[in-house]
Design an enzyme around this catalytic site. Structure first.
Site, short mmCIF file in Angstrom:
data_model
loop_
_atom_site.label_atom_id
_atom_site.label_comp_id
_atom_site.label_asym_id
_atom_site.label_seq_id
_atom_site.Cartn_x
_atom_site.Cartn_y
_atom_site.Cartn_z
N ILE A 76 -4.53 -6.11 -8.38
CA ILE A 76 -3.56 -5.61 -7.40
C ILE A 76 -2.24 -6.36 -7.45
O ILE A 76 -1.25 -5.94 -6.87
CB ILE A 76 -4.19 -5.64 -5.99
CG1 ILE A 76 -5.52 -4.90 -5.98
CG2 ILE A 76 -3.27 -5.05 -4.95
CD1 ILE A 76 -5.45 -3.45 -6.43
N HIS A 113 -0.22 0.53 -3.46
CA HIS A 113 -1.45 -0.12 -3.01
C HIS A 113 -1.46 -0.18 -1.49
O HIS A 113 -0.44 -0.45 -0.86
CB HIS A 113 -1.53 -1.54 -3.59
CG HIS A 113 -2.54 -2.39 -2.89
ND1 HIS A 113 -3.89 -2.16 -3.00
CD2 HIS A 113 -2.41 -3.43 -2.04
CE1 HIS A 113 -4.54 -3.04 -2.25
NE2 HIS A 113 -3.66 -3.82 -1.65
N HIS A 165 -11.98 -10.49 0.24
CA HIS A 165 -12.00 -11.28 1.47
C HIS A 165 -13.21 -12.20 1.53
O HIS A 165 -13.33 -13.02 2.42
CB HIS A 165 -11.98 -10.35 2.69
CG HIS A 165 -10.74 -9.52 2.74
ND1 HIS A 165 -10.74 -8.18 2.40
CD2 HIS A 165 -9.47 -9.83 3.05
CE1 HIS A 165 -9.51 -7.72 2.52
NE2 HIS A 165 -8.72 -8.69 2.90
N1 GLN Z 1 0.63 -7.17 -4.69
C1 GLN Z 1 0.17 -7.90 -3.54
C2 GLN Z 1 -0.87 -8.91 -3.94
O1 GLN Z 1 -1.57 -8.67 -4.88
C3 GLN Z 1 -0.44 -6.97 -2.53
C4 GLN Z 1 -0.89 -7.70 -1.32
C5 GLN Z 1 -1.21 -6.78 -0.16
O2 GLN Z 1 -1.24 -5.61 -0.31
N2 GLN Z 1 -1.43 -7.34 0.99
O3 GLN Z 1 -1.02 -9.95 -3.32
ZN ZN Z 2 -3.87 -5.23 -0.22
#
Ligand code: GLN
Ligand code: ZN
Length: 759
Positions: A436, A646, A699
């Site tokens: 991500i 995202h 998490h």
């Molecule tokens: N690109 C961000 C990360 O990887 C996304 C974080 C988020 O959506 N809270 O930390």
């Molecule tokens: Zn996120």
């Protein structure tokens, strides 16, 4: 005589004393008594700061959360926590965090209570748990002790409690039962509480029923009537408080309830004030929240005063003045700021200053403007300076916003066409793997950033250090065999602040912390002026990262809606307008990334959902401008450039159409805890574009197994065709460490391979 009061004071302390004490206590570095002492001294300071008010709130202080305090006061403590210890504060922390301390030896861990957002704020409360067997048993010791404590300090106390109906509304039935059925049991517990408060000599009691600003069905309206007709049995006077919005169809109900006064948020519901005055029986008090408790701007005191004068004439002693809501949602004290630009500083007001504003207004009404002439003149100067400052207004930005057209919002071709070209360009396998954006933020990374900020690390050395991190991160990803790489975000402190620092129109406080939950605080940056992007923000890092690998490297940006929702925003233009300015600035960055050879660009909209208005009737209007802003940001690119977005949550049922309208080529979402059932809505809606449902719950420190991830993706494939699925974690990896991340991603890549083979 207008009466002044406050609905709640921030509890974290000017320098986040509460946070530090809590964290030390959890690490067993201080004793419980020391923690209790910190609480007492904070309360003492806070009451001192509120000295000038006629009534100060008592019971608003909390070691974690006021809703959890209420659950404990009502004896609604989850079964799993009962009888674990004989220390009720530790039990309290167990519900809040799953454990009472941070030590490994504390094996009395339980599942933490669920946490959710307090209305439309960024404050999170611990959700009360109900089932059909829930019983209540009053324990008023905490609030009674605080009343005693306040009285001993000469405070004119007005205890604050959450009303019974809002309390039920905020909770969740863990079985199929109807939580409203508990009201009949709950009312006697509240009645007993009020009796105790009467015995303690309480004159006025603030009862918060914020649900009055929501769309309520008949059952809930009825519950409010039933509760208050049953409770009004003592000499204690009730000030029923509402905030964050208008009462609308509940105004009549609120006026009818047998309470002694109503507090209305006169910032958000200003146009209901006259109606309230007209409808409310003329022996009741009207408290007007005339100072905004949700932002950091100075109130225009002169304007407010002019508006209040006839109201004061009409109401006399029945008029009370306060901030619009609890000041929990703003930073504590502007005086702590030493580095803010003097001009911007002169426009701001934090909690303590907001209370000064309330006092100035009441003195002007009660004693005549002359006694506060200087304060009013200073205020006028500040308001005027902000209105006319060329730091606020930038004609070039206004012109660009005026030139926004439909074409800017649309991709050249439809998704089907784009997908074809993108597949030709990237030639990705089925079930492609990616992450991500962020990789672990190690101690060294943080240290480099700190040194750089402090000026002890030079530009060049900082750049080298970050490039080394990027290099390492890419090497690891290549070794892992991920298909689409990221640079790891080592250079970013925070996904909003990082961009805010590079945009015009943004200011940053040093101590502008606001509690998010428990000991966790956020420091939202402040948007004070028109937004523009003087130079490219991320291009150099992304280009460097791409130069190290043959694989596609995702450019990584935060979207305009998220930047907006996580900042303190201007009150001199609409959120929609500010969002469009942000959209144009980020759009420039998207196009610059594309021009420098970045072929995939991810635009995170983690906070899109939380910007939804309180009332469903207003959702569409918000979604319209929010999605428009995203489209302006993203859709200027060529067909061959792949746009990712995202979102860190798992509720899409009621916004799926808007999500589809964003038209991102790929969306990654949080799903690992929902067993892919969340994809049903994408399936039913026939969501057309590609989806990466998270298979690794970041998490948790747990390492997901290959089988578990394969299994999840198989479930996903039952809902979404394999050609449109990606394999990725739920969210960024910055809070994890490499020892966890590596094995988890090894398994994730292996899962993708197995899926591919079987397809
Ligand atoms: N690109 C961000 C990360 O990887 C996304 C974080 C988020 O959506 N809270 O930390
Ligand atoms: Zn996120």
């Amino acid at each position: 005589m207008a009466i002044t009061h406050n609905l709640g004071f921030p509890r974290i302390g000017k320098k986040r004393e509460l946070k530090y004490a809590l964290e030390k206590y959890w690490k067993q570095e201080i004793s419980q008594q020391e923690l209790l002492n910190t609480g007492a001294s904070l309360r003492q300071n806070h009451w001192k700061e509120q000295q000038a008010l006629d009534y100060s709130p008592v019971g608003d202080f909390s070691f974690y959360d006021q809703v959890l305090d209420t659950s404990f006061m009502l004896g609604n403590i989850p079964q799993r926590v009962q009888n674990i210890s004989d220390n009720s504060l530790d039990d309290y922390f167990r519900v809040a965090r799953g454990r009472s301390s941070a030590t490994e030896s504390d094996c009395s861990c339980v599942q933490a209570g669920e946490m959710t957002k307090w209305f439309d704020t960024n404050y999170h409360y611990i959700v009360p748990e109900f089932d059909k067997d829930t019983t209540f048993k009053l324990d008023a010791s905490r609030i009674l002790a605080q009343i005693e404590e306040a009285k001993a300090q000469g405070v004119n106390v007005k205890p604050v409690i959450i009303g019974p109906v809002s309390y039920l509304w905020l909770g969740k039935a863990k079985d199929a039962s109807n939580k409203l059925d508990l009201l009949d049991q709950l009312i006697p517990t509240y009645a007993q509480l009020i009796l105790e408060l009467e015995k303690a000599g309480v004159e006025w009691l603030q009862i918060d029923e914020p649900i009055l600003v929501l769309e309520l069905d008949e059952d809930w309206q009825h519950a409010l009537r039933k509760a208050y007709y049953s409770l009004k049995r003592t000499s204690v006077k009730f000030l029923l408080t509402t905030y964050f919005g208008k009462l609308q169809e509940n105004l009549n109900l609120a006026c009818e309830l047998p309470v002694d006064g109503i507090h209305l948020d006169a910032i958000n519901a200003k146009d209901e004030v006259l109606k309230l005055i007209d409808w409310l029986p003329n022996f009741k008090v009207i408290s007007l929240g005339v100072v905004n408790g949700r932002n950091i701007w100075k109130t225009d005191l002169n304007k407010t005063l002019e508006w209040l004068k006839p109201i004061h004439e009409l109401l006399g002693d029945r008029l009370w003045l306060a901030p619009s809501c609890s000041l929990l949602h703003v930073p504590v004290d502007l005086e702590s700021e030493e580095k803010l630009d003097a001009e911007v500083l002169s426009w701001l007001s934090f909690a303590i200053q907001k209370l000064d504003e309330v006092t100035i207004l009441s003195r002007a009404l009660n004693e005549g403007e002359k006694v506060v002439a200087d304060a009013l003149a200073d205020n006028a100067k500040a308001i005027e300076s902000r209105k006319n400052s060329d730091r606020v207004h930038d004609n070039a930005v206004a012109t660009r916003v005026a030139q926004i057209n439909d074409e800017m919002q649309n991709r050249v071709s439809s998704f089907t066409e784009r997908a074809k070209r993108q597949q030709q360009r990237f030639d990705l396998p089925l079930y492609p793997t990616t992450t991500i954006g962020s990789f672990p933020q190690t101690g060294e990374i943080r240290q480099s950033r700190r040194d750089y900020k402090a000026g002890t690390l030079s530009d060049d050395n900082y750049k080298n250090a970050m490039q080394e991190e990027i290099k390492r991160c890419i090497r690891e990803q290549e070794e892992l065999g991920l298909d689409v790489l990221v640079h790891g975000e080592a250079e970013r402190n925070d996904m909003v602040e990082y961009f805010g620092e590079q945009l015009t129109g943004y200011a940053f406080s040093q101590f502008g912390w606001v509690q998010s939950y428990g000991s966790r605080c956020v420091k939202p940056p402040i948007i004070y002026g028109d937004i523009s992007r003087p130079t490219a923000m991320t291009v150099e890092w992304s280009r460097y990262a791409q130069s190290l690998t043959e694989k596609p490297m995702k450019g990584m940006l935060t979207g305009p809606v998220t930047i907006l929702n996580w900042s303190f925003v201007r009150d001199d233009q609409t959120r929609a307008d500010t969002c469009l300015q942000l959209a144009l600035a980020i759009r420039d960055e998207v196009l610059d990334l594309e021009a420098s050879g970045i072929s995939m660009i991810q635009i995170d909209e983690a906070a899109l959902r939380e910007g939804l208005p309180l009332r469903k009737a207003e959702w569409q209007a918000y979604l319209d401008w929010a999605i428009k802003a995203f489209r302006i940001t993203a859709n200027g690119v060529k067909d061959e450039t792949q746009i990712h977005t995202h979102m860190c949550y798992s509720e899409f049922n009621d916004i799926i159409k808007a999500i589809a309208d964003m038209d991102a080529d790929v969306i990654t979402i949080e799903t690992s805890r929902s067993d892919m059932e969340l994809l049903d809505v994408f399936d039913q809606f026939q969501y057309p574009n590609e989806i990466g449902p998270g298979v690794y719950d970041i998490h948790s420190p747990n390492i997901p197994t290959v089988e578990a991830m394969v299994n999840l993706m198989q479930k996903a494939t039952q809902r979404i065709p394999a050609e449109r699925l990606w394999v990725n974690p739920d969210c960024g990896l910055k809070t994890r460490n490499w020892e966890e991340v590596k094995p988890a991603l090894i398994n994730m890549v292996e899962a993708s391979k197995q899926l591919n083979k079987a397809a």
